[in-house]
Design an enzyme around this catalytic site. Structure first.
Site, PDB file in Angstrom:
ATOM      1  N   ALA A  10      -5.069   6.339  18.471  1.00 27.31           N
ATOM      2  CA  ALA A  10      -4.175   7.160  19.295  1.00 27.31           C
ATOM      3  C   ALA A  10      -2.740   6.661  19.321  1.00 27.31           C
ATOM      4  CB  ALA A  10      -4.706   7.231  20.720  1.00 27.31           C
ATOM      5  N   GLY A  11      -2.551   5.420  18.935  1.00 25.63           N
ATOM      6  CA  GLY A  11      -1.215   4.833  19.086  1.00 25.63           C
ATOM      7  C   GLY A  11      -0.174   5.571  18.252  1.00 25.63           C
ATOM      8  N   ARG A  15       6.512   0.994  15.751  1.00 24.63           N
ATOM      9  CA  ARG A  15       7.225   0.139  14.794  1.00 24.63           C
ATOM     10  C   ARG A  15       7.218   0.710  13.375  1.00 24.63           C
ATOM     11  NH1 ARG A  15       4.621  -5.255  15.252  1.00 24.63           N
ATOM     12  NH2 ARG A  15       6.437  -6.167  14.237  1.00 24.63           N
ATOM     13  N   LYS A  22       0.623   6.871  12.955  1.00 24.06           N
ATOM     14  CA  LYS A  22       0.433   5.667  12.131  1.00 24.06           C
ATOM     15  C   LYS A  22      -0.846   5.725  11.300  1.00 24.06           C
ATOM     16  CE  LYS A  22      -0.650   1.627  14.070  1.00 24.06           C
ATOM     17  NZ  LYS A  22      -0.469   0.275  14.662  1.00 24.06           N
ATOM     18  N   GLN A  75      -6.713  10.826  23.790  1.00 25.64           N
ATOM     19  CA  GLN A  75      -6.131   9.941  24.796  1.00 25.64           C
ATOM     20  C   GLN A  75      -4.698  10.464  24.965  1.00 25.64           C
ATOM     21  OE1 GLN A  75      -4.987   6.054  23.481  1.00 25.64           O
ATOM     22  NE2 GLN A  75      -5.325   5.102  25.475  1.00 25.64           N
ATOM     23  N   GLY A 140      -3.238 -11.203  18.678  1.00 28.05           N
ATOM     24  CA  GLY A 140      -3.820 -11.833  19.864  1.00 28.05           C
ATOM     25  C   GLY A 140      -4.547 -13.107  19.444  1.00 28.05           C
ATOM     26  N   GLU A 154      -3.001 -12.003  24.478  1.00 21.43           N
ATOM     27  CA  GLU A 154      -2.084 -11.260  23.611  1.00 21.43           C
ATOM     28  C   GLU A 154      -0.851 -12.094  23.337  1.00 21.43           C
ATOM     29  OE1 GLU A 154      -2.486  -8.173  21.952  1.00 21.43           O
ATOM     30  OE2 GLU A 154      -4.444  -8.996  22.466  1.00 21.43           O
ATOM     31  N   ARG A 315      -3.318  17.630 -12.389  1.00 19.29           N
ATOM     32  CA  ARG A 315      -3.334  17.929 -10.951  1.00 19.29           C
ATOM     33  C   ARG A 315      -4.744  18.330 -10.520  1.00 19.29           C
ATOM     34  NH1 ARG A 315       0.962  22.254 -10.286  1.00 19.29           N
ATOM     35  NH2 ARG A 315       0.128  22.212  -8.163  1.00 19.29           N
ATOM     36  N   ALA A 362       2.714  24.144 -28.637  1.00 25.00           N
ATOM     37  CA  ALA A 362       3.777  23.592 -27.803  1.00 25.00           C
ATOM     38  C   ALA A 362       4.468  24.692 -27.006  1.00 25.00           C
ATOM     39  CB  ALA A 362       4.796  22.873 -28.675  1.00 25.00           C
TER      40      ALA A 362
HETATM   41  C1  UD1 Z   1      -4.280  -5.412  18.770  1.00 25.03           C
HETATM   42  C2  UD1 Z   1      -4.956  -6.420  19.693  1.00 25.03           C
HETATM   43  C3  UD1 Z   1      -4.637  -7.826  19.193  1.00 25.03           C
HETATM   44  C4  UD1 Z   1      -5.107  -7.986  17.765  1.00 25.03           C
HETATM   45  C5  UD1 Z   1      -4.538  -6.888  16.865  1.00 25.03           C
HETATM   46  C6  UD1 Z   1      -5.217  -6.895  15.523  1.00 25.03           C
HETATM   47  C7  UD1 Z   1      -5.073  -5.427  21.926  1.00 25.03           C
HETATM   48  C8  UD1 Z   1      -4.498  -5.402  23.286  1.00 25.03           C
HETATM   49  N1  UD1 Z   1      -4.503  -6.244  21.054  1.00 25.03           N
HETATM   50  O1  UD1 Z   1      -2.888  -5.621  18.909  1.00 25.03           O
HETATM   51  O2  UD1 Z   1      -5.302  -8.793  20.010  1.00 25.03           O
HETATM   52  O3  UD1 Z   1      -4.751  -9.269  17.276  1.00 25.03           O
HETATM   53  O4  UD1 Z   1      -4.749  -5.596  17.439  1.00 25.03           O
HETATM   54  O5  UD1 Z   1      -4.639  -6.002  14.619  1.00 25.03           O
HETATM   55  O6  UD1 Z   1      -6.067  -4.768  21.690  1.00 25.03           O
HETATM   56  N2  UD1 Z   1      -4.425   2.376  20.292  1.00 25.03           N
HETATM   57  C9  UD1 Z   1      -4.893   3.505  20.930  1.00 25.03           C
HETATM   58  N3  UD1 Z   1      -4.467   3.752  22.202  1.00 25.03           N
HETATM   59  C10 UD1 Z   1      -3.644   2.923  22.873  1.00 25.03           C
HETATM   60  C11 UD1 Z   1      -3.180   1.756  22.209  1.00 25.03           C
HETATM   61  C12 UD1 Z   1      -3.600   1.513  20.916  1.00 25.03           C
HETATM   62  O7  UD1 Z   1      -5.652   4.283  20.357  1.00 25.03           O
HETATM   63  O8  UD1 Z   1      -3.331   3.220  24.034  1.00 25.03           O
HETATM   64  C13 UD1 Z   1      -4.884   2.135  18.895  1.00 25.03           C
HETATM   65  C14 UD1 Z   1      -3.758   2.085  17.883  1.00 25.03           C
HETATM   66  O9  UD1 Z   1      -3.566   3.368  17.275  1.00 25.03           O
HETATM   67  C15 UD1 Z   1      -4.238   1.085  16.859  1.00 25.03           C
HETATM   68  C16 UD1 Z   1      -5.166   0.192  17.649  1.00 25.03           C
HETATM   69  O10 UD1 Z   1      -5.496   0.863  18.849  1.00 25.03           O
HETATM   70  O11 UD1 Z   1      -4.981   1.713  15.829  1.00 25.03           O
HETATM   71  C17 UD1 Z   1      -4.517  -1.157  17.994  1.00 25.03           C
HETATM   72  O12 UD1 Z   1      -3.361  -0.937  18.755  1.00 25.03           O
HETATM   73  P1  UD1 Z   1      -2.004  -1.697  18.449  1.00 25.03           P
HETATM   74  O13 UD1 Z   1      -0.986  -1.210  19.414  1.00 25.03           O
HETATM   75  O14 UD1 Z   1      -1.687  -1.652  17.026  1.00 25.03           O
HETATM   76  O15 UD1 Z   1      -2.419  -3.180  18.885  1.00 25.03           O
HETATM   77  P2  UD1 Z   1      -1.788  -4.551  18.389  1.00 25.03           P
HETATM   78  O16 UD1 Z   1      -0.553  -4.837  19.177  1.00 25.03           O
HETATM   79  O17 UD1 Z   1      -1.709  -4.596  16.926  1.00 25.03           O
HETATM   80 CA    CA Z   2      -2.167  -3.108  15.313  1.00 29.16          CA
END
Ligand code: UD1
Ligand code: CA
Length: 449
Positions: A10-11, A15, A22, A75, A140, A154, A315, A362
């Protein structure tokens, strides 16, 4: 043991600085979330739940395409990874057994590792996948208490001392479904990010007297992609792996660093891939075929003995039978070339069927598109299409038929017939010299011709 899979996708991936969610960024031509789905499939999950948020409609479409049975939940606010897992609660209601949580941005986790993670549940209530990082960066950190896992901190919240820990969290977790959701309920958001961290379930579990353990894997498997640079590094890692696999499979890569595969490329033994060849998704090249330099293939099948390129483009729907030749600056789309057919130079073959042994001269073009509809061209076995023939589809050229060079073919040509569709040549002896003399004389008088 019954298991379910939850993939967090969901993120926003802030970055990445992208409009595309993503988890839809491609790696080896395949969206990240599809890598996660394929990795998780080794557990034969009873149910797969993908938590989507940013670009949920797009994510839903991609997931449905890969696994129509996967449930996509939304979410709407990204409040953290624990909050994300909580969104899967209803979709997993009543499911027996364990839940494995996988992050959609972590594409490389291997089958054996996932199995080891799931199996370790026999020893611990909660299992986390960890790895020793050469450069732990922003991952983390796993804080151990002897052999047991005490908690996860974290990066943002870690002290200098904790940041010095090299054992990192991959994001993969496995626990009994009911236990997992109970733990998540107890997670708060009092931290540097103001998020509900999934990682906090470890401390909660320990406080409740549950055991937490770590399964370790190679760092290469846990690469989490948060930036474009990390995506490029992951692509490089994938390509290196695919090239090594090709060598193991008996494929000749003349200049391996210049050949780019898709995650699903399949190449047979003794095939030769010349330099600067790019494979998009869905390509199979059979044993002994040759892909010559600077060719681009996607969604194509190349049979034994076929030779493609240099500078060819295949293709989706390009189907080349044995010993077919597709040469320089030839584009093939949604077209079957039967055994031994040849299109050696400068042609477009789209929405077509080319019979065995046919020769495409050709500059031949299948004019398949009228601006609204696509139409098919049928070329019979052994037909000879003269150079620069325009085949205005729908049209059929029969077996053994012949078209004159430069013809515009708008009507079907019966088997064995010769079709000419061009203006007849006129030849006027001496006229060239007379015409030139007149022009030169005009120029001498200062005229403009
Ligand atoms: C997370 C871990 C970290 C670990 C790392 C490994 C947490 C708090 N931290 O950090 O300990 O070392 O991954 O790669 O879990 N996502 C959602 N909803 C949200 C937030 C995130 O679906 O509200 C999803 C993102 O799309 C992603 C995944 O969860 O696919 C991880 O989230 P991200 O924000 O990338 O966490 P990191 O900071 O990388
Ligand atoms: Ca991540």
């Amino acid at each position: 043991m019954t298991r379910s899979l939850v993939i967090l996708a969901a993120g926003q991936g802030t970055r990445m600085n992208s409009d595309l969610p993503k988890v839809l960024h491609p790696l080896g031509g395949v969206p990240l979330v599809v890598h996660a789905l394929r990795a998780g499939a080794v557990l034969e999950p009873a149910r797969v739940v993908v938590v989507a948020g940013h670009g949920a409609a797009q994510v839903r479409a991609v997931v449905a395409d890969e696994d129509p049975e996967a449930v996509v939940v939304e979410q709407t606010e990204q409040l953290g990874t624990a909050h994300a897992v909580a969104q899967a609660r209803a979709a997993l209601d009543g499911q027996a057994g364990d839940v494995v949580v996988l992050y959609g941005d972590t594409p490389f986790v291997g089958a054996e590792t996932l199995q080891a993670l799931a199996d370790a549940r026999a020893r611990h209530d909660l299992v986390v996948l960890g790895f020793e990082a050469a450069d732990p960066g922003r991952y983390g950190r796993l804080v151990m208490a002897g052999e047991a896992l005490a908690r996860i901190v974290e990066f943002k919240d870690a002290t200098a001392e904790e940041r010095a820990i090299a054992l990192c969290n991959s994001g993969l977790v496995c626990a009994d479904r009911a236990v997992l959701f109970d733990l998540i309920d107890a997670v708060g958001n009092d931290n540097a990010a103001g998020e509900y961290y999934l990682t906090d379930i470890v401390a909660v579990a320990r406080a409740r007297g549950l055991s937490a353990g770590v399964v370790r894997c190679a760092e290469a498997e846990t690469l989490g992609i948060n930036t474009r640079a990390e995506l490029a590094a992951a692509e490089a890692a994938l390509q290196a792996r695919m090239r090594a696999q090709a060598f193991d499979d008996g494929v000749t890569l003349v200049a391996p660093d210049t050949v780019f595969f898709a995650a699903d490329t399949v190449i047979g033994r003794d095939a030769v891939i010349e330099p600067h060849v790019v494979f998009g998704p869905g390509v199979t090249v059979e044993s002994g075929a040759v892909i010559r330099a600077f060719s681009h293939l996607e969604g194509a099948h190349v049979s034994r003995g076929a030779v493609v390129g240099p500078y060819a483009r295949l293709r989706p729907g390009a189907e080349l039978a044995e010993d077919v030749r597709v040469g320089n600056f030839v584009e093939v789309k949604n077209a079957v070339l039967e055994a031994g057919a040849k299109a050696n130079h400068l042609s477009y073959l789209g929405d077509a069927h080319v019979g065995a042994g046919a020769n495409i001269g050709a500059g031949t073009v299948t004019c398949n598109y009228d601006g609204v509809f696509k139409h098919r061209t049928e070329i019979g076995a052994g037909a000879f299409i003269g150079s620069d023939t325009m085949l205005v589809a729908p049209v059929r050229v029969g077996a053994g038929a012949l078209t004159g060079s430069g013809s515009v073919i708008t009507e079907d040509v019966p088997d064995g017939a010769l079709a000419l569709g061009r203006a007849r040549q006129e030849t006027r002896p001496g006229l060239a010299a007379r015409l030139m003399a007149r022009l030169r004389a005009a120029k001498a008088k200062g005229g403009k011709g």
